[in-house]
Design a protein around this motif. Structure first.
Motif, short mmCIF file in Angstrom:
data_model
loop_
_atom_site.label_atom_id
_atom_site.label_comp_id
_atom_site.label_asym_id
_atom_site.label_seq_id
_atom_site.Cartn_x
_atom_site.Cartn_y
_atom_site.Cartn_z
N UNK A 107 1.00 -1.14 0.10
CA UNK A 107 -0.04 0.10 -0.06
C UNK A 107 0.64 1.23 0.06
N UNK A 108 2.26 1.10 0.09
CA UNK A 108 3.00 2.13 0.15
C UNK A 108 2.99 3.04 -1.34
N UNK A 109 2.90 4.27 -1.25
CA UNK A 109 2.79 5.22 -2.53
C UNK A 109 4.28 5.62 -2.63
N UNK A 110 4.74 5.42 -3.97
CA UNK A 110 6.20 5.64 -4.21
C UNK A 110 6.21 6.95 -5.22
N UNK A 111 7.37 7.36 -5.51
CA UNK A 111 7.48 8.41 -6.43
C UNK A 111 7.07 8.22 -7.83
N UNK A 112 7.16 6.86 -8.34
CA UNK A 112 6.89 6.44 -9.38
C UNK A 112 5.43 6.16 -9.60
N UNK A 113 4.71 5.88 -8.42
CA UNK A 113 3.16 5.79 -8.44
C UNK A 113 2.79 7.18 -8.85
N UNK A 114 3.35 8.20 -8.24
CA UNK A 114 2.64 9.53 -8.45
C UNK A 114 2.92 10.18 -9.83
N UNK A 115 4.34 9.94 -10.35
CA UNK A 115 5.00 10.59 -11.53
C UNK A 115 4.57 9.78 -12.78
N UNK A 116 4.09 8.51 -12.68
CA UNK A 116 3.97 7.88 -13.83
C UNK A 116 2.38 7.96 -14.01
N UNK A 117 2.00 8.30 -15.58
CA UNK A 117 0.80 8.81 -15.80
C UNK A 117 0.26 8.22 -16.98
N UNK A 118 0.95 7.02 -17.44
CA UNK A 118 0.20 6.19 -18.54
C UNK A 118 0.65 4.68 -18.06
N UNK A 119 -0.15 3.81 -18.46
CA UNK A 119 0.05 2.36 -18.25
C UNK A 119 0.09 1.69 -19.83
N UNK A 120 1.53 1.31 -19.96
CA UNK A 120 2.02 0.72 -21.22
C UNK A 120 0.82 -0.54 -21.73
N UNK A 121 0.44 -1.15 -20.85
CA UNK A 121 -0.25 -2.28 -21.46
C UNK A 121 -1.78 -2.09 -21.90
N UNK A 122 -2.00 -0.86 -21.63
CA UNK A 122 -3.49 -0.22 -21.67
C UNK A 122 -3.69 1.04 -21.84
N UNK A 123 -3.36 1.52 -23.04
CA UNK A 123 -3.16 3.17 -23.12
C UNK A 123 -4.87 3.63 -23.15
N UNK A 124 -5.52 2.91 -23.08
CA UNK A 124 -7.10 3.44 -23.02
C UNK A 124 -7.57 3.59 -21.51
N UNK A 125 -6.89 2.96 -20.52
CA UNK A 125 -7.07 2.82 -19.21
C UNK A 125 -7.19 4.41 -18.69
N UNK A 126 -8.38 4.80 -17.90
CA UNK A 126 -8.55 6.02 -17.10
C UNK A 126 -7.97 5.86 -15.45
N UNK A 127 -8.09 4.57 -15.20
CA UNK A 127 -7.38 4.41 -13.73
C UNK A 127 -6.95 3.07 -13.70
N UNK A 128 -6.12 2.70 -12.51
CA UNK A 128 -5.38 1.53 -12.46
C UNK A 128 -5.36 1.02 -11.05
N UNK A 129 -5.64 -0.22 -10.87
CA UNK A 129 -5.54 -0.65 -9.57
C UNK A 129 -3.93 -1.14 -9.60
N UNK A 130 -3.09 -0.47 -8.66
CA UNK A 130 -1.79 -0.49 -8.55
C UNK A 130 -1.73 -1.71 -7.41
N UNK A 131 -2.60 -2.09 -6.29
CA UNK A 131 -2.35 -3.08 -5.39
C UNK A 131 -3.68 -3.18 -4.55
N UNK A 132 -4.35 -4.55 -4.23
CA UNK A 132 -5.37 -4.72 -3.51
C UNK A 132 -5.09 -5.87 -2.81
#
Length: 653
Positions: A26-51
């Motif tokens: 659940x830790x929030x990293x710098x990359x979590x905050x600065x990366x704003x695209x998801x390469x595997x799905x460029x159409x995604x509006x949101x992304x679950x990082x961890x659950x």
């Protein structure tokens, strides 16, 4: 001082991490905050990082406890909806026994001026409402959400209902990098596990923990400790020609089978079909109404009662119920109803109308059985063991001269032997209180066809005039009949609006009955040629079966479910009458899907002054597996291309 230490901790971690999202906790990293695209799905509006979910039986309070943790990246403004969280809590009608939610913690993280800003959810922004008779709803929206935000939230669910063990969805409408579920189940609670969807587990571990549970009388139980996890789960995107998301969304569900109490008492929750048949036979709902006698002499005419032809008598009784009783749009299969009330009010739910049909047929000597089914939007019924809540519809099966007819009298436009499209969900459960219930296939009786014949010519005013004759059969006829007879003027207006480049007039139909097996119509049309050009480019498809390719996904992990086989036929003839010369004809095409599951053929030729064109499309399967998707997508793309880009080039003599 504390704020400075927090920032140092953040950026120390940033320096050591790679340029990837953190999907391990659940830790929030710098990359979590600065990366704003998801390469595997460029159409995604949101992304679950961890659950993560963790369910266990609390050994002190004897309640089912589930702790959930979630971390999401909001990639753009369209992803804001995923910052509103809704949790549904089951409760009994008395509300004395109900699920509860505790310890809600939610935080939004943003970078502003190179500083990490954490905004916490206030307790006053958590809303609790009554959703329906069985559920309460808790809603909260993460504060200060922007494009690029990372949100985290966690809570604890407390449930007194061990029969309703918490399930877990590994897939949703947005992609997930990591989704994990842990389940600890005492050995005296035995569940059926239902693994749904085509996604594969990255982690699938089961272990036994000894003596995890003790009771006041010294009884002990071991626990099954399970860990399930999926990685890089794609978003589930709905598309045409499918039943319901619930059939395919990757998840795990639990259905309580048996409970062994510490004092040795055993209670079975999941029954056999033999047990269910016995209960249906004696219970006060469906079983009681199926046993009710109806006054056939009062309801049916003597012509019907005296008819010695079994099929004709069945058809007449079906038509009587269909025309005299109206469905109230209630799908509640087991709601309170009586046949007596239906015959008085002439209005009732699905069960009431079709049980009346069943009883009338049964009392006049027709071999009939009730059939439970689940509609397409309700999902597949479970076959391995009885789950009565899976069913939401009741129809009638009549067997006449060795042939089975599936009947539903709730719809005024169905032909005898047809079911509503919503009922084409592959199989149902036939109830037989003497021989025992069994599964029956739910299949259309015939192939559905759409046939168009266009005969045209060019008159002295350089106008293309002609007549269209079309005929529909099967479900295509049913849909068209319903549309036409519900509002004839609106039907013709829509026909005109769909062909704005044509003048349409003299519309007629030879179909007079709402329940005929076919629908046929004719109409005249007129099209003015642009006489300011030397060449005329004519698209002969004045009617197009598919205006665009219905299959647009990059890949599809669930099957293509058409519901019924489909044929499309189109013929076009135009007489040029020495006024025009053919300069170019479209090239012929012939394509086929694997294993003869579909084909399309197209040809155009000139015979004297006439140009003749023929098009045929066949989709021969009711359901295509997911692996057929790339072939079907390419196939339908070419079908659309044939209709849009097949051009006859003419020059004026």
């Amino acid at each position: 001082m504390n704020k400075t230490l927090l920032l140092l901790a953040f950026f120390s971690y940033f320096a050591l991490s790679a340029q990837t999202f953190n999907s391990t906790d659940l830790r929030v990293t710098k990359d979590d905050l600065t990366l704003n695209t998801y390469e595997k799905d460029s159409t995604a509006n949101a992304l679950v990082l961890y659950e993560q979910g963790n369910s266990y039986f609390d050994r002190h309070d004897y309640v089912l406890t589930t702790k959930e943790k979630h971390k999401l990246k909001i990639l753009n403004n369209q992803g804001f909806d995923h910052a509103t969280i809704e949790v549904y809590l089951y409760s009994e009608k008395s509300d004395s026994d109900k699920e509860k939610i505790e310890d809600i913690i939610a935080t939004t993280y943003n970078i502003e001026n190179n500083e990490v800003i954490a905004t916490k959810l206030s307790e006053e922004n958590i809303y609790k409402t009554r959703y329906n008779e069985h559920y309460n709803k808790v809603t909260f929206t993460l504060p200060n959400v922007k494009a690029g935000s990372v949100i985290t939230y966690s809570y604890t669910l407390i449930s007194p209902f061990m029969w309703k063990y918490k399930g877990w969805e590994f897939q949703s409408s947005i992609p997930k990098l990591y989704s994990e579920y842990k389940a600890s189940i005492p050995g005296n609670w035995l569940y059926h596990k239902k693994l749904i969807g085509s996604e594969k587990f990255a982690v699938n571990e089961v272990d036994i923990k000894k003596n995890c549970l003790t009771s006041f009388n010294g009884g002990k139980a071991d626990c099954e400790e399970s860990v399930y996890a999926m990685k890089n789960v794609p978003a589930f995107i709905e598309e045409d020609y499918m039943t319901t998301t619930d059939n395919y969304l990757a998840r795990i569900e639990y259905v309580l089978k048996t409970f062994h109490s510490m004092d040795g008492v055993i209670k079975n929750y999941t029954k056999t079909w033999k047990d269910v048949d016995k209960e249906f036979k004696t219970e006060d709902g469906i079983g009681k109404q199926l046993r009710k006698k109806v006054n056939t002499e009062e309801l049916l005419s003597q012509d019907i009662l005296n008819n010695q032809n079994t099929l004709e008598k069945t058809q007449a009784i079906y038509k009587y119920v269909q025309n005299n009783y109206s469905w109230n749009n209630d799908y509640k299969l087991f709601s309170d109803f009586t046949i007596k009330e239906l015959t008085k009010t002439k209005t009732g739910n699905v069960s009431a109308i079709n049980i009346l049909l069943h009883n009338l047929l049964d009392q006049t000597g027709i071999n009939v059985k009730p059939v439970l089914l689940s509609t397409r939007s309700n999902g597949y019924p479970t076959k391995i063991f009885p789950v009565i809540d899976d069913f939401n519809y009741l129809i009638v099966k009549a067997t006449i001269n060795g042939k089975d007819y599936l009947l539903d009298a709730t719809n005024k436009f169905l032909a005898f032997g047809e079911l509503p499209y919503k009922c084409l969900n592959y199989y149902g459960r036939e109830l037989d209180f003497k021989e025992g219930s069994n599964w029956v296939d739910i299949e259309p009786q015939s192939i559905s066809r759409v046939m168009y014949s266009v005969n045209a010519s060019i008159n002295d005013n350089d106008e293309i005039i002609g007549k269209v004759k079309d005929k529909y059969t099967g479900y295509d006829a049913y849909f068209t009949r319903q549309s036409y007879f519900e509002n004839k003027e609106e039907y013709v207006d829509e026909l005109i609006n769909n062909t704005p480049f044509l003048e349409i007039y003299n519309h007629e139909t030879s179909t007079t009955g709402k329940t005929e097996n076919t629908f046929a119509e004719t109409y005249d049309f007129e099209y003015t040629i642009d006489d300011n050009t030397n060449l005329v480019y004519l698209n002969p498809f004045i009617i197009k079966f598919f205006k665009e390719n219905p299959f647009k996904l990059q890949e599809r992990s669930y099957p293509i479910e058409l519901g019924y086989q489909r044929n499309y036929l189109y013929s076009f003839s135009i007489d040029l009458k020495d006024k025009y010369t053919v300069q170019e004809l479209p090239k012929p095409t012939r394509l086929a899907l694997p294993n003869n599951t579909g084909d399309v053929s197209f040809s155009a030729q000139q015979l004297g002054n006439k140009v003749l064109l023929n098009f045929k499309l066949s989709l021969n399967s009711v359901i295509y597996p997911a692996e057929y998707y790339p072939y079907l997508k390419e196939f339908m793309g070419k079908v659309v291309n044939i209709q849009k880009n097949s051009i006859i080039v003419l020059s004026k003599n």
